[in-house]
Design an enzyme around this catalytic site. Structure first.
Site, short mmCIF file in Angstrom:
data_model
loop_
_atom_site.label_atom_id
_atom_site.label_comp_id
_atom_site.label_asym_id
_atom_site.label_seq_id
_atom_site.Cartn_x
_atom_site.Cartn_y
_atom_site.Cartn_z
N GLY A 27 44.19 34.94 26.40
CA GLY A 27 44.51 33.52 26.43
C GLY A 27 44.03 32.82 25.17
O GLY A 27 43.83 33.45 24.13
N SER A 28 43.80 31.53 25.29
CA SER A 28 43.40 30.73 24.14
C SER A 28 41.93 30.95 23.81
O SER A 28 41.13 31.37 24.66
CB SER A 28 43.64 29.25 24.41
OG SER A 28 42.75 28.78 25.42
N GLY A 73 38.64 31.48 26.26
CA GLY A 73 37.80 32.66 26.12
C GLY A 73 36.34 32.34 25.94
O GLY A 73 35.46 33.03 26.47
N GLU A 85 40.97 38.88 24.40
CA GLU A 85 42.12 38.89 23.49
C GLU A 85 42.59 37.44 23.38
O GLU A 85 43.33 36.95 24.23
CB GLU A 85 43.23 39.80 24.03
CG GLU A 85 42.83 41.25 24.22
CD GLU A 85 42.59 41.98 22.92
OE1 GLU A 85 42.84 41.39 21.84
OE2 GLU A 85 42.15 43.14 22.96
#
EC number: 1.2.1.3
Length: 520
Positions: free
Chosen positions: A251-252, A256, A273
């Site tokens: 995600g963003s 994260g 990621e």
């Protein structure tokens, strides 16, 4: 393409949904079987035309607790099954995915908006990942080390870790799940998948495909689980659950950072990621045709909604005009429209808010002094229903601008010229993100420097191929604000296991390490 018809309003029904077990209303929790759920109803709309595909009754906090308890119990059984046998189950899952590839690919396209070849390509990625994991199930190697003590043996073992939480994003609604789940399964772990709320139907379809394989192999109920729900209701519980030692999240970067803080607060592990701001350096010696094709796919593919999408082109001043002229012409030939139709090269953005964010980004870059060379318009009318269609955009910009430093999840490409290779490398690395990178050059020194310790600071560095389209054989992930995680190939399996160092004394003595004498 399957013909569709309206069954009630506003839901549009596609024939392939029936073959994937998608109903008008679907439960949002699976743990070896579909569980009744008690959360709020979630209407799932396609960005293709804005109509409702189906609805999902989301999982509540109580529903999550049932799933997590079952996953924990299933892990304790699954970990004792030999890894090659676990691999055989994954092999059969891969075969089941092969049978449903066409239908799953259409559902990925319908729900997310990427064109059909990309939708089918994502399902193929799952199939490839299953094949990779099967081989990995016989290669979960430990080491034997030399002991400093006579008649002692030292070795390391890798044991199953526990339940793995998988939080996936909308842009790869099934592939990311397979990267994590298939490796986790062969490693002896159970999994709980929380898909993006924009794309839950592909997740439900995957559970339907997997179900028959799990039942046929008498697998413990709960080794593969799914919870569809909001971050507040379900996501928070998954992140804070002590029964989940590893959370893999896509995600963003802001998401994260919050997630990592919470998981690390309980001393759990993460695979992150996160965002990308990927650049291609185009040098004077580059093969221009190759660089143009790579840029077009990297920037326009999936409507710029890949974490590996090409965001920046760093092009030498001597070739900038020629490169940009050809790129603008290529952009003008991109067919935009229904991603289920043959010949379409770019479908819609995932939702209207993504369009708004793209337009806001373009206003910022214009205010900073950027020059829009082509594209950047909203598309409307009967050919572009739903309000999610845009034209891909090329903007002449400067690397240090705040908006260029950010990741805009849309088909916006920044052209940045450079004079020296040192300047190109500095600009390339001069962003917070560090996922994917590429150089187009036939100069060996430039290529080798780009791959050296002083070159690209990204987790992925390519030469004469673009930033997008990573193979599953290599570990996938990035550095800096991208999170540092690694998934998929290489030795990424180690993240899903716990390492144990063993020493066996087969002598009649009890010597201490470092030659320490304790007592007589």
């Amino acid at each position: 393409m399957d013909q569709w018809q309206r069954r009630g309003s506003p839901t549009v029904k596609y024939d392939f949904l029936d073959r994937l077990g998608i109903k008008n209303d679907n439960p949002g929790a699976y743990s070896g079987e579909w569980l009744p759920t008690s959360g709020k109803a979630l209407e799932v709309r396609t960005p293709v035309d804005g109509t409702v595909i189906a609805s999902v009754t989301q999982a509540s906090a109580d529903d999550y607790e049932k799933v997590s308890a079952r996953a924990d119990a299933a892990f304790k059984q699954w970990r004792m099954i030999p890894a090659p046998r676990r691999g055989e189950v994954v092999r059969q899952i891969g075969e089941a995915l092969r049978k449903h590839k066409a239908d799953l690919g259409k559902l990925v396209t319908l729900e997310m908006g990427k064109i059909l070849p990309e939708g089918e390509g994502e399902v193929q990625e799952m199939i490839d990942m299953a094949d990779f994991a099967v081989g990995q199930s016989r290669m979960l190697y430990g080491l034997t080390m030399q002991s400093e003590r006579s008649r002692h043996r030292m070795m390391e073992q890798w044991h199953p870790l526990g339940t793995v939480g998988v939080i996936s994003a909308f842009n790869f609604p099934v592939a990311v799940w397979s990267w994590n789940t298939f490796l986790a399964l062969v490693c002896g772990d159970s999994t709980i998948w929380k898909p993006a709320s924009k794309t839950p139907l592909t997740a439900i379809a995957c559970m339907n495909v997997v179900h028959d394989v799990l039942v046929a192999n008498d697998c413990p109920k709960g080794i593969v689980s799914l919870v569809v729900g909001s971050g507040r209701e379900v996501g928070e519980r998954l992140v804070n659950d002590p029964r989940v030692p590893l959370v893999s999240a896509t995600g963003s970067t802001p998401m994260g950072k919050k997630l990592a803080e919470k998981v690390s607060g309980r001393l759990g592990r993460t695979i992150l990621e996160l965002g990308g701001n990927n650049a291609i350096i185009v040098t004077p010696s580059a093969d221009m045709d190759m660089a143009l094709r790579a840029t077009l796919f990297g920037a326009v593919g999936t409507a710029g909604q890949r974490c590996t999408s090409t965001r920046r082109i760093l092009v030498h001043e001597s070739i900038e005009d020629a490169f940009v002229d050809r790129l603008v012409k290529a952009y003008g030939q991109v067919r935009i429209g229904n991603p289920l139709e043959a010949g379409t090269l770019m479908g819609p953005l995932v939702e209207t808010s993504a369009v708004d964010e793209m337009m806001a980004a373009l206003e910022k870059v214009k205010a900073a002094g950027g020059e829009v060379l082509c594209g950047g318009e909203k598309l409307s009318g009967s050919a572009y229903p739903g309000g999610c269609y845009v034209t891909p955009c090329i903007v002449r910009a400067r690397n240090e601008w705040e908006i260029v430093q950010e990741e805009t999840f849309a088909p916006v490409l920044y052209i940045i010229k450079y004079k020296t290779f040192d300047e190109a490398l500095a600009s390339h690395n001069g962003v917070p993100q560090g996922l994917s990178s590429a150089i187009f050059s036939n100069d060996m020194r430039e290529v080798e420097r780009f791959l050296s310790a002083e070159g690209s600071d990204c987790g992925i560095a390519n030469c004469n191929i673009g930033t997008s389209g990573a193979e599953i054989g290599g570990a996938f992930g990035g550095e800096k604000d991208t999170g540092g995680g690694r998934e998929s190939g290489s030795d990424a399996w180690k993240a899903y296991m716990r390492r144990q160092t063993n020493t066996v004394n087969w002598s009649p003595e009890l010597p201490l390490a470092q030659g320490i004498k304790f007592g007589d």
